[in-house]
Design a protein around this motif. Structure first.
Motif, PDB file in Angstrom:
ATOM      1  N   PHE A 265       1.943   2.012  -3.321  1.00 36.12           N
ATOM      2  CA  PHE A 265       0.907   2.756  -4.043  1.00 36.12           C
ATOM      3  C   PHE A 265       1.001   4.249  -3.717  1.00 36.12           C
ATOM      4  O   PHE A 265       0.967   5.096  -4.619  1.00 36.12           O
TER       5      PHE A 265
ATOM      6  N   MET B  38       2.534  -3.250 -15.122  1.00 37.33           N
ATOM      7  CA  MET B  38       2.834  -3.393 -16.556  1.00 37.33           C
ATOM      8  C   MET B  38       2.450  -2.127 -17.307  1.00 37.33           C
ATOM      9  O   MET B  38       3.166  -1.667 -18.192  1.00 37.33           O
ATOM     10  N   LEU B  39       1.299  -1.601 -16.930  1.00 38.35           N
ATOM     11  CA  LEU B  39       0.851  -0.380 -17.596  1.00 38.35           C
ATOM     12  C   LEU B  39       1.829   0.760 -17.307  1.00 38.35           C
ATOM     13  O   LEU B  39       2.202   1.532 -18.194  1.00 38.35           O
TER      14      LEU B  39
ATOM     15  N   ARG C  39       0.333   4.016  10.478  1.00 34.45           N
ATOM     16  CA  ARG C  39       0.728   4.186   9.074  1.00 34.45           C
ATOM     17  C   ARG C  39       0.829   5.665   8.721  1.00 34.45           C
ATOM     18  O   ARG C  39       0.368   6.117   7.687  1.00 34.45           O
TER      19      ARG C  39
ATOM     20  N   GLY D   2      -1.659 -10.578  -9.249  1.00 40.47           N
ATOM     21  CA  GLY D   2      -1.617 -10.334 -10.690  1.00 40.47           C
ATOM     22  C   GLY D   2      -2.304  -9.038 -11.083  1.00 40.47           C
ATOM     23  O   GLY D   2      -1.907  -8.389 -12.054  1.00 40.47           O
ATOM     24  N   VAL D   3      -3.328  -8.644 -10.332  1.00 38.94           N
ATOM     25  CA  VAL D   3      -3.999  -7.372 -10.634  1.00 38.94           C
ATOM     26  C   VAL D   3      -3.007  -6.224 -10.439  1.00 38.94           C
ATOM     27  O   VAL D   3      -2.928  -5.298 -11.261  1.00 38.94           O
TER      28      VAL D   3
ATOM     29  N   LEU E 238      -5.863   2.448 -23.849  1.00 38.27           N
ATOM     30  CA  LEU E 238      -6.262   1.591 -22.732  1.00 38.27           C
ATOM     31  C   LEU E 238      -6.763   0.233 -23.195  1.00 38.27           C
ATOM     32  O   LEU E 238      -7.119  -0.612 -22.384  1.00 38.27           O
TER      33      LEU E 238
ATOM     34  N   GLY F 181      -6.822  -4.027  -2.841  1.00 39.00           N
ATOM     35  CA  GLY F 181      -8.039  -4.468  -2.178  1.00 39.00           C
ATOM     36  C   GLY F 181      -8.174  -5.982  -2.197  1.00 39.00           C
ATOM     37  O   GLY F 181      -8.392  -6.608  -1.159  1.00 39.00           O
ATOM     38  N   VAL F 182      -7.980  -6.564  -3.365  1.00 39.39           N
ATOM     39  CA  VAL F 182      -8.184  -8.017  -3.431  1.00 39.39           C
ATOM     40  C   VAL F 182      -7.063  -8.757  -2.713  1.00 39.39           C
ATOM     41  O   VAL F 182      -7.290  -9.800  -2.096  1.00 39.39           O
TER      42      VAL F 182
ATOM     43  N   LEU G  25      -6.414 -12.030 -17.490  1.00 39.07           N
ATOM     44  CA  LEU G  25      -6.229 -12.449 -16.098  1.00 39.07           C
ATOM     45  C   LEU G  25      -7.475 -13.149 -15.573  1.00 39.07           C
ATOM     46  O   LEU G  25      -7.394 -14.142 -14.844  1.00 39.07           O
TER      47      LEU G  25
ATOM     48  N   LEU H  19      -6.301   0.441 -10.963  1.00 38.22           N
ATOM     49  CA  LEU H  19      -6.030  -0.993 -10.994  1.00 38.22           C
ATOM     50  C   LEU H  19      -5.183  -1.404  -9.790  1.00 38.22           C
ATOM     51  O   LEU H  19      -5.435  -2.436  -9.158  1.00 38.22           O
TER      52      LEU H  19
ATOM     53  N   ASP I 214       2.060   6.557   5.236  1.00 41.69           N
ATOM     54  CA  ASP I 214       1.097   6.641   4.129  1.00 41.69           C
ATOM     55  C   ASP I 214       0.422   8.004   4.118  1.00 41.69           C
ATOM     56  O   ASP I 214       0.239   8.626   3.069  1.00 41.69           O
TER      57      ASP I 214
ATOM     58  N   ALA J 174      -4.626 -12.496  -7.419  1.00 41.44           N
ATOM     59  CA  ALA J 174      -4.870 -11.204  -6.772  1.00 41.44           C
ATOM     60  C   ALA J 174      -3.674 -10.288  -6.962  1.00 41.44           C
ATOM     61  O   ALA J 174      -3.807  -9.114  -7.331  1.00 41.44           O
TER      62      ALA J 174
ATOM     63  N   THR K  28      -5.772   5.273 -14.536  1.00 40.87           N
ATOM     64  CA  THR K  28      -6.228   3.895 -14.716  1.00 40.87           C
ATOM     65  C   THR K  28      -5.299   2.933 -13.999  1.00 40.87           C
ATOM     66  O   THR K  28      -5.741   2.012 -13.306  1.00 40.87           O
TER      67      THR K  28
ATOM     68  N   LEU L 268      -5.571  -7.279 -20.941  1.00 36.59           N
ATOM     69  CA  LEU L 268      -4.939  -7.901 -19.777  1.00 36.59           C
ATOM     70  C   LEU L 268      -5.971  -8.322 -18.743  1.00 36.59           C
ATOM     71  O   LEU L 268      -5.888  -9.414 -18.167  1.00 36.59           O
TER      72      LEU L 268
ATOM     73  N   PHE M 243       0.837  -1.197   0.000  1.00 38.19           N
ATOM     74  CA  PHE M 243       0.000   0.000   0.000  1.00 38.19           C
ATOM     75  C   PHE M 243       0.871   1.245   0.000  1.00 38.19           C
ATOM     76  O   PHE M 243       0.601   2.223  -0.709  1.00 38.19           O
TER      77      PHE M 243
ATOM     78  N   ILE N 275      -4.900  10.255 -17.729  1.00 41.81           N
ATOM     79  CA  ILE N 275      -5.940   9.222 -17.722  1.00 41.81           C
ATOM     80  C   ILE N 275      -5.322   7.832 -17.621  1.00 41.81           C
ATOM     81  O   ILE N 275      -5.768   6.992 -16.847  1.00 41.81           O
ATOM     82  N   VAL N 276      -4.264   7.632 -18.376  1.00 36.53           N
ATOM     83  CA  VAL N 276      -3.627   6.310 -18.350  1.00 36.53           C
ATOM     84  C   VAL N 276      -3.106   6.011 -16.947  1.00 36.53           C
ATOM     85  O   VAL N 276      -3.308   4.921 -16.405  1.00 36.53           O
TER      86      VAL N 276
ATOM     87  N   GLU O 199       1.915   7.387  -6.182  1.00 40.97           N
ATOM     88  CA  GLU O 199       1.093   8.591  -6.337  1.00 40.97           C
ATOM     89  C   GLU O 199       1.913   9.850  -6.088  1.00 40.97           C
ATOM     90  O   GLU O 199       1.776  10.851  -6.790  1.00 40.97           O
TER      91      GLU O 199
ATOM     92  N   MET P  85      -0.623  -6.102 -13.274  1.00 32.36           N
ATOM     93  CA  MET P  85      -1.171  -5.448 -14.472  1.00 32.36           C
ATOM     94  C   MET P  85      -0.955  -3.942 -14.400  1.00 32.36           C
ATOM     95  O   MET P  85      -0.560  -3.295 -15.375  1.00 32.36           O
TER      96      MET P  85
ATOM     97  N   VAL Q 159       0.854  14.223  -1.746  1.00 30.98           N
ATOM     98  CA  VAL Q 159       0.095  14.209  -2.997  1.00 30.98           C
ATOM     99  C   VAL Q 159      -0.826  15.428  -3.071  1.00 30.98           C
ATOM    100  O   VAL Q 159      -0.905  16.114  -4.100  1.00 30.98           O
TER     101      VAL Q 159
ATOM    102  N   PHE R   7     -12.413 -12.841  -4.175  1.00 31.41           N
ATOM    103  CA  PHE R   7     -11.322 -12.452  -3.281  1.00 31.41           C
ATOM    104  C   PHE R   7     -11.775 -11.870  -1.948  1.00 31.41           C
ATOM    105  O   PHE R   7     -10.956 -11.677  -1.068  1.00 31.41           O
ATOM    106  N   THR R   8     -13.029 -11.496  -1.851  1.00 32.78           N
ATOM    107  CA  THR R   8     -13.404 -10.830  -0.603  1.00 32.78           C
ATOM    108  C   THR R   8     -14.532 -11.580   0.089  1.00 32.78           C
ATOM    109  O   THR R   8     -15.222 -12.386  -0.522  1.00 32.78           O
TER     110      THR R   8
END
Lengths: 529, 943
Positions: free
Chosen positions: A137, A217-218, B738, A210-211, B568, A182-183, B578, A176, B741, A208, A172, B574, A134, A168-169, A141, A214, B748, B703-704
């Protein structure tokens, strides 16, 4: 060896704290020489920190700072291992050289530039040391928001358009990433990287995480999520492109390496996926680079290609492959930044980056031509440059792992890289200066193709007008510090190529600890500071 | 001595640019001397080599890949090293006379010396990686030298570099394969270990890669075309690189690697077939040329083909013949190039149709050319004849080789082709001589060049004669070479006269046929056609090049699209991949899921969803921006209610405040945008939405909701109060556990504010009366009254929320948002509040948070660790409160910046009273008296 408690209490957190203090200070000071000085001091401080960390971790040990002092697993941990330390060192060098270039290009006079860069680098450095997904993440940002600012600051309409796309990219990607977090938390109940060690063998965790992969990767612009990179990077000012190339996509690369090494166990599926993505990136990147008609357009596609080279070693031959990854990553940062800076110096002087409008510049910009030649040779993988050892490492790992596909693609794509760099280099630096070209009867000349490529792009209705965008950089009088940063990095690549031993030793150790993450996990979870 | 010799040349490269400054084009002379000294240094080791020893010098270089800087000298390398340095010395002493006084000699001499060092490195390298390094440097220096010819050189240089670079990468592959399989890069050790460590497949791959490398470097079919193109370079470069040395690197590699393939027929057959084909093809092409340099280039291609074919025969005699032909070729071809250069300089042309009768004015030049051409043509008593004889023997002996297994026809076929190639060689050799020197003299006012110009050509021409008469001089070195390439000592017996033999007969046939071909050249040309039968190499190369460029443009076309959907699309792919991977491909992925916790879905959730889904659907279809904004706000409202019901009042409150502020900030912005939304392509959007929605839904399902509280949650819930002194777990996580964070997030926000300041710094005019414009004065008065009641309440709420945050819902974020709401209300109502500039608040906020992070380490703890202090009356306080104050300041600062900047309106900074010319030029951050600390500003504002 440095006192460990000093390292964990002060030094490691400082990689994030120092740039932030600098951001506040330069924000208050505005566009003054003191701001510019502070801007340059930050990467120096971080470099010193990185060297301290390298010394402390060169034996493969791991330095952990449990931020806020809670037990391991509860605290967010800043983890300094050799890989992180090397990334910090390489990044700080890139930031420093890019800043010198940017000042020379006049960006230091922008009162928002230095605070933005400071915050951005804080996020990048933080991302390299955090041991918590986290927090990663958050760091991403922190690095991103100022990058939006930098991206949109060049003041040309096309820059704003590409900044919108960039925004925008990346939003996104962030979405993701957040969904992935989250998962992952939903499945495992933790986002501490060390606590996730090895859990990738459970398909649920693997998918999970893997998300998050992704999203990375982007960010790293791997195929099939690569096209935004060449659609945005070339359209801001050259200094910012160089800065981004050295820092931002590399966060994605770093995170992919780190997460794969800790979470996933070597296995057939992950190997197939990584090789497929990397091979596709190498090929698409190099072809795209050949087809581009602008300096930075070609170079950004080379970044896509390079990302494939960097990451393919992750699944090849264990520690050997990981060592190749680390070495290639550092090499690629140096060389791409050098190329962007050198190309950028030409763009600044000539007010265009369209290859078809350039030519014969070796006489006018001999240093730039020389630096470009060195870095291009390094990128191709010719000896005696760092790129040679980088490719040797990747090839050795691929042969070791028995992956004929990777060997063949690496070699053939290198030919493509050679071709695209020749097209770019000869188009810009050789031949006849612009204007004289029309009466020259050379139908097969490479630069003619460049012209048509640019023209085609310009003709399309929705296309971003390359020509307008790259003409954006303001004309400056010749400043030596516009060309020296690129040259310095090119010479660094040459130096590493002639004396690769020390860096190879370090990357080997880094590769071993990436391959066997027990030390990392124990250091993070085992004991608080 | 080996390293001394190599270092001498290498270091000379570095000083050449300096020397050129003083000597200009005459730098060639001292360089030639240095080359001879380097050759002398190597020759001091020659006695050992001739005794059968191998001189080795080795240093550790790159331990990580076990690469040594190993130099070794054996017969093979001595032979090649002498050619490199000897021909180098000749060419360098030729260049000063040949070069134009205005020629850019600095690059020429520097790169030539660099090339010589690298070429010497290739033949001395005792380590595969080292060999590869030098190999690539020769390719690059060749590129630079050809490119030195200016615009005309660009394309040929590119072709040459891409072709040889391709070969270099093939060699790269071979080296890596050998190194990984044998775990060493030392050439001798590799040879020793290869037979047991390499499978047949490995060996075939290595063979193929090495053949590719050698064929590209030595201009064999179908890679030959770069060599004639490289002739645009100046003649010294052609003589040195593209005749005597560089192109022999491929031959050297094949000879060097021969021991690996002693029992590997595919190697022999490939080399023999391609070599002979190239020999024949090159000879035909040479006969077709008019330009002397082009003729010599194709002749080189042809001769290299013969050498490759000889290596392919693979017997000790054949390899010896190949080595002999290398020497002979270097001697006569270097001579011919230098002489062609002289003719070109003196007569101003290299075109055989323009030159004529020159022997009358340039007899010495004519004589030397004759000598070298005879050697090339294989006429006794020159060394070329001896080499050709040996070659014929070797081809005839093919059936005796281990791989041909007595196939007689193979020997005959090889010999026939060799004889045909030799007769063509004779024909074009004769044409050089006859074409340029016989016939009527057209240019009478020509003279013999100075002896200085001629001397470098005399040496090899005469050497060719001496070695032709006494070829036995070469016996020992040739013998030694055959040992180095994997054979036991056989004892060469080179001589001019072997008695009457088949080879002599073949020579006679070749010469007679050659004479016939020379006199009936027109027939040959007519039969061949004026142009090459197949599309020429450069053309094919360029076609491939442009095809790749076009493919590249096609592949990269998406990079020129401004459409978000295009960029996108890959993400969508992807996500689908997945999802499929998780649910369909990985076996048992879904079986391993824990059961869903019962009752995790309740009626209220269904009710919320029933509200949420249509709202989102309407939002997606909303026609006007204002509708969309309202609906988005409504979605936020529903979500915050949901969060409240789930027991997260802090989060709910935060979301609610954010939604409110978003509307306040966005509304005036929307006023400036087009009323109607561009919905884009709804079908595509719908597809994307469904795909992403289904995937996310599946993810949430999988997953949840399948496990109880995590260890961490339990830890926070049970331990937080005791550890931090706070009872609001959310807040203790935010600031105590935390805090990093949170620090990141406020950074930010800080950056976002900075971005707003930066983006709107230029070009946005203040719109002070915007509210009045929208609302009218009457309403504004009503608003003002209301606002004067609401604002103090909000400010009190701010203080309360902030203070109790650690224990009850509240904290820095929420308090900041509340204060921000107060500012927003004030702004809408047009009430001016005296506040320090938003920039000051932002800086103070981030500064406060950062400084508070240091309290921990200063008191012996960790960064951001909360420190508890007992204060009388108030009770226990922790340093995290200071941190939270920083959060509050930044949130308020950001809200203000957003309101002021996006609205184009402006709440006046502290003591700014001049309304008159208040244009929003972005400089208001530079508040009056910049040296005042932000803390002072804050106090002033409060007072």
């Amino acid at each position: 060896m440095t006192d460990v408690s000093f390292l964990t209490t002060w030094v490691l957190p400082a990689v994030f704290g120092v740039p932030l203090f600098a951001a506040v200070a330069t924000f208050i000071l505005g566009a003054r020489w003191a701001s510019r000085l502070i801007g340059l001091l930050v990467p120096i401080v971080v470099f010193v920190i990185a060297v301290l960390l390298i010394v402390a971790t060169a034996d493969g040990s791991v330095v952990v700072a449990q931020i806020a002092g809670w037990p391991g697993g509860v605290s967010i941990a800043f983890v300094g291992d050799l890989f992180s330390a090397l990334m910090l060192a390489a990044t700080s060098v890139m930031v420093f050289t890019c800043l010198v270039f940017a000042y020379s290009a006049g960006l230091g006079m922008d009162r928002w530039f230095i605070p933005s860069v400071s915050i951005m680098t804080a996020g990048v450095y933080g991302a390299f040391v955090t041991g918590d997904l986290f927090n990663l993440f958050v760091m991403v940002e922190v690095a991103l928001l100022p990058s939006y600012v930098l991206m949109s600051r060049s003041g040309v309409l096309t820059a704003l358009r590409s900044a919108r796309l960039y925004l925008i990219v990346n939003l996104t990607a962030s979405t993701l990433f957040l969904a992935g977090l989250g998962v992952v938390y939903g499945v495992t109940g933790t986002v501490n990287l060390a606590a996730l060690a090895g859990l990738g063998i459970f398909p649920v965790v693997g998918i999970a995480v893997g998300v998050i992969m992704m999203a990375m990767m982007l960010k790293a612009a791997l195929v099939p999520t690569h096209s935004w990179l060449p659609a945005t990077y070339p359209y801001t000012s050259p200094a910012v492109t160089a800065l981004f190339s050295g820092l931002l996509t590399k966060i994605g690369a770093y995170a992919i390496v780190r997460i794969i090494s800790i979470v996933y166990e070597p296995g057939q599926l992950i190997t197939v996926i990584v090789i497929a993505v990397c091979v596709a990136s190498m090929i698409v990147g190099v072809l795209g680079a050949l087809g581009e008609g602008t300096i930075r357009g070609g170079l950004t596609f080379q970044m896509v290609s390079g990302m494939g080279y960097i990451l393919v070693g992750v699944v090849l031959a264990g520690a050997v492959g990981m060592a190749a990854v680390v070495f290639y990553l550092i090499h690629h940062m140096i060389v791409m930044t050098s190329l962007f800076l050198t190309g950028g110096s030409v763009e600044h002087e000539e007010r265009t980056g369209v290859v078809g409008r350039l030519g014969g510049l070796a006489k006018a910009h001999p240093i730039a031509a020389f630096a470009f030649f060195l870095s291009a040779a390094s990128l191709v993988g010719l000896p005696p440059f760092s790129g040679f050892w980088a490719k040797l490492g990747v090839l050795t790992a691929a042969v070791d792992a028995g992956s004929a596909l990777v060997v063949v693609v690496v070699l053939l794509v290198s030919v493509g890289t050679l071709m695209s760099m020749l097209k770019l280099g000869t188009g810009v630096f050789w031949g006849l200066p612009k204007g004289a070209r029309e009466d020259e009867d050379t139908p097969s000349d490479v630069t003619v193709v460049a012209d048509t490529t640019a023209g085609r792009a310009g003709a399309t209705g929705t296309a971003i007008d390359i020509a307008a965008a790259v003409e954006a950089p303001p004309m400056t009088r010749w400043r030596p510090f516009l060309v020296f940063p690129g040259l310095a990095l090119a010479l660094l690549s040459l130096g590493i190529g002639i004396f690769p031993e020390w860096l190879l030793d370090l990357t080997q150790t880094a590769g071993e600890s990436l391959n066997d993450t027990a030390g990392y996990v124990t250091a993070v979870l085992g004991g608080g500071s | 001595m080996l390293v001394a010799s190599l270092a001498l040349i290498g270091l000379t490269t570095a000083v050449v640019p300096l020397v050129v400054r003083y000597l200009g084009r005459y730098t060639g002379y001292p360089l030639a001397v240095i080359f001879l000294v380097a050759a002398g240094l190597l020759l001091t080791q020659a006695p050992e080599v001739m005794r059968g020893e191998t001189v080795v010098q080795s240093w550790q270089w790159v331990a990580a890949f076990d690469v040594q800087f190993t130099l070794r000298l054996n017969g093979l390398s001595l032979l090649f090293a002498m050619l490199v340095l000897g021909v180098g010395a000749l060419v360098l002493s030729y260049a000063p006379q040949y070069l134009d006084p205005h020629y850019e000699v600095r690059r020429l001499y520097t790169v030539l010396t660099l090339f010589a060092a690298a070429m010497l490195g290739i033949v001395l390298a005792g380590d595969l990686v080292l060999l590869l390094v030098f190999w690539e440097i020769t390719s690059v220096s060749s590129f630079l030298l050809v490119a030195g010819a200016g615009t005309a050189g660009a394309r040929p240089a590119i072709r040459a570099l891409v072709v040889t670079g391709f070969g270099g990468l093939a060699l790269f592959g071979a080296v890596v394969l050998l190194a990984v399989k044998t775990q060493t890069t030392d050439i001798a050790t590799v040879f020793a270990l290869a037979p047991e460590r390499l499978s047949v497949t490995d060996l075939s791959i290595v063979a193929a890669l090495i053949i590719l490398a050698a064929f590209t470097k030595s201009a064999q079919l179908p890679f030959h075309f770069w060599l004639p193109g490289a002739m645009v370079a100046v003649t010294p470069v052609s003589a040195y690189l593209h005749a005597a040395t560089l192109v022999k690197a491929g031959i050297y590699l094949l000879l060097l690697m021969s021991p690996l393939f002693l029992d590997f027929p595919a190697w022999n057959i490939t080399l023999l077939v391609f070599g002979l084909a190239t020999a024949l093809f090159g000879a035909f092409e040479a006969l077709r040329q008019r330009d002397l340099k082009a003729l010599l280039a194709y002749s080189t291609v042809s001769q290299l083909g013969t050498m490759v074919a000889l290596v392919g025969v693979g017997t000790s005699a054949a390899l010896a013949a190949a080595a002999l032909l290398v020497v002979a070729h270097a001697l006569f071809k270097a001579t011919l190039f230098m002489l062609v250069g002289i003719v070109d300089r003196e007569a101003g042309s290299r075109d055989l149709d323009e030159l004529s009768g020159l022997w009358r004015v340039m007899p010495i030049t004519a004589g030397l050319t004759g000598l070298a051409a005879m050697s090339m043509a294989g006429v006794p008593p020159l060394v070329g004849f001896v080499a050709k004889e040996e070659a014929f023997y070797s081809f005839l002996d093919v059936p005796q080789s281990s791989w041909a297994q007595g196939q007689q026809w193979a020997g005959i076929a090889a010999a026939v082709i060799a004889v045909l190639a030799a007769s063509l060689t004779f024909a074009y050799s004769a044409r050089i001589f006859a074409g340029a020197f016989f016939g009527p003299l057209k240019q009478r006012n020509l003279y013999e060049p100075s002896w200085l110009f001629l001397a470098p050509a005399v040496v090899p021409a005469v050497a060719g004669l001496v070695l032709g008469i006494a070829p036995g001089l070469l016996n020992s070195i040739i013998d030694r070479t055959t040992v180095d390439v994997g054979f036991t000592m056989v004892g060469s017996d080179l001589s001019l006269w072997h008695g009457v033999s088949i080879a002599l007969g073949l020579s006679a046939i070749a010469i007679s046929l050659g004479l016939l071909l020379h006199f009936r050249r027109r027939w040959v040309i007519r039969w061949l056609g004026e142009e090459p039968p197949v599309a020429s190499g450069p053309l094919i190369f360029d076609r491939i090049w442009f095809a790749l460029v076009r493919t590249g443009s096609w592949v990269g076309r998406s990079a020129h699209s401004a459409s978000v959907g295009v960029h996108l699309f890959g993400v969508g792919v992807l996500i689908v991949a997945l999802t499929i991977l998780g649910f369909a491909i990985i076996p048992g992925a879904t079986d391993g899921l824990a059961p869903v916790i019962p009752d995790s879905m309740q009626l209220v959730d269904v009710a919320i969803l029933a509200l949420l889904v249509p709202t989102v659907a309407f939002l997606a279809r909303a026609r006007t921006t204002i509708t969309a904004l309202v609906l988005a706000g409504f979605v936020g409202l529903i979500l915050s209610v949901w969060l409240l019901l789930l027991g997260a009042p802090d989060v709910a409150l935060t979301l609610l405040l954010v939604e409110f502020l978003t509307v306040v900030v966005a509304a005036p912005v929307l006023a400036r945008l087009p009323r109607h939304r561009d919905v884009g392509r709804p079908t595509m959007a719908a597809v994307a939405a469904v795909v992403v929605g289904v995937s996310s839904g599946l993810a949430v399902w999988a997953f949840t909701g399948r496990r109880g509280p995590s260890e961490l949650s339990a830890y926070f819930l049970t331990e937080a109060e005791e550890l931090t002194g706070g009872t609001n777990v959310v807040n203790t996580i935010l600031v105590d556990f935390r805090g990093l964070d949170t620090l990141g997030e406020i950074t930010v926000l800080f950056a976002a504010a900075l971005g707003l300041l930066a983006a709107t710094a230029v070009g946005v005019r203040a719109r002070k009366d915007a509210v009045i414009e929208v609302l009218g004065r009457g309403e504004q008065t009503v608003l003002r009254v209301g606002a004067r009641i609401v604002i103090p309440l909000l400010l009190i709420a701010t203080v309360v929320l902030f203070w109790r945050g650690h224990d009850e819902p509240g904290g820095g974020f929420i308090a900041g948002l509340t204060a921000g709401s107060a500012v927003a209300v004030a702004m809408i109502a047009g009430i001016r509040i005296a506040l320090p500039s938003s920039g000051a608040m932002l800086a103070a906020g981030l500064g406060t948070a950062l400084v508070s992070a240091l309290i921990g380490p200063l008191t012996g703890g960790a960064v951001l660790a909360p420190v508890k202090v007992d204060v009388p009356i108030v009770g226990s306080l922790t340093s995290s409160l200071i941190f939270d104050l920083g959060v509050l300041l930044i949130v308020v600062g950001l809200v203000r910046v957003a309101l002021e900047r996006l609205d184009g309106m402006h709440i006046d900074a502290g003591n700014d009273t001049d309304d008159g010319n208040d244009t929003d030029d972005g400089n208001d951050l530079e508040w009056d008296g910049q040296d005042r600390s932000s803390a002072v500003d804050v106090t002033e504002a409060r007072s």
